[in-house]
Scaffold this active site. Structure first.
Site, PDB file in Angstrom:
ATOM      1  N   GLU A 108       0.821  -1.212   0.000  1.00 44.37           N
ATOM      2  CA  GLU A 108       0.000   0.000   0.000  1.00 44.37           C
ATOM      3  C   GLU A 108       0.852   1.258   0.000  1.00 44.37           C
ATOM      4  O   GLU A 108       0.543   2.239  -0.688  1.00 44.37           O
ATOM      5  CB  GLU A 108      -0.920   0.042   1.226  1.00 44.37           C
ATOM      6  N   CYS A 158      -2.679  -2.696   7.662  1.00 42.84           N
ATOM      7  CA  CYS A 158      -2.265  -2.469   9.047  1.00 42.84           C
ATOM      8  C   CYS A 158      -2.535  -1.004   9.412  1.00 42.84           C
ATOM      9  O   CYS A 158      -2.920  -0.197   8.563  1.00 42.84           O
ATOM     10  CB  CYS A 158      -0.782  -2.794   9.214  1.00 42.84           C
TER      11      CYS A 158
END
Length: 153
Positions: free
Chosen positions: A59, A87
């Protein structure tokens, strides 16, 4: 293309990047950032180990590449497709980038920042929120991770 077809298609691309990451002995997570016109702004797999970079999550790579491509650190109107629930670090980075929607495959019961452990981006405590869709191609995403870790044991 319906939302379901769109989500299925772009998650399939994210899975391809996850497979590439696994081939490099990286945790198999892939991400694709898509603009409002279904244009792919960036795509990547994890590269923490190879780059000796604790922030080398798929990401983060995608956000950096898309920001550079658009010459803007804000990425409004975009959708992030990622094979594993992001996360906390990645979720907050997507808040900063103003990503509009996050679609993920497998949940992460240990470090999931969107639903499993935390509710970043949907708890109303930050200055931006996003639409979250989980479970897209979850079986494939989970299986890829399970097989990867089984081979490492």
């Amino acid at each position: 293309m319906s939302v379901t077809e769109r989500d299925d298609y772009f998650m399939g691309l994210a899975l391809e990047y996850a497979v590439e990451a696994a081939a490099m002995d990286e945790v198999p997570v892939g991400a694709v950032l898509v603009g409002s016109g279904n244009d792919i702004l960036a795509a990547s797999g994890n590269n923490c180990i190879g780059a000796n970079d604790p922030t080398g999550h798929a990401e983060i790579h995608v956000l950096r590449a898309a920001a550079k491509k658009t010459a803007n650190y804000r990425l409004p109107g975009t959708t992030m497709y990622v094979t594993l629930e992001p996360c906390a670090m990645c979720a907050v980075a997507m808040i900063q980038a103003r990503v509009e929607r996050i679609v993920f495959g497998a949940t992460d019961s240990k470090t999931g920042g969107l639903q499993s452990m935390y509710r970043i981006g949907s708890d109303g405590r930050l200055n931006h929120s996003f639409v979250i869709t989980g479970g897209v191609r979850a079986v494939e995403c989970s299986l890829l991770l399970k097989e990867f870790f089984q081979k490492r044991r």
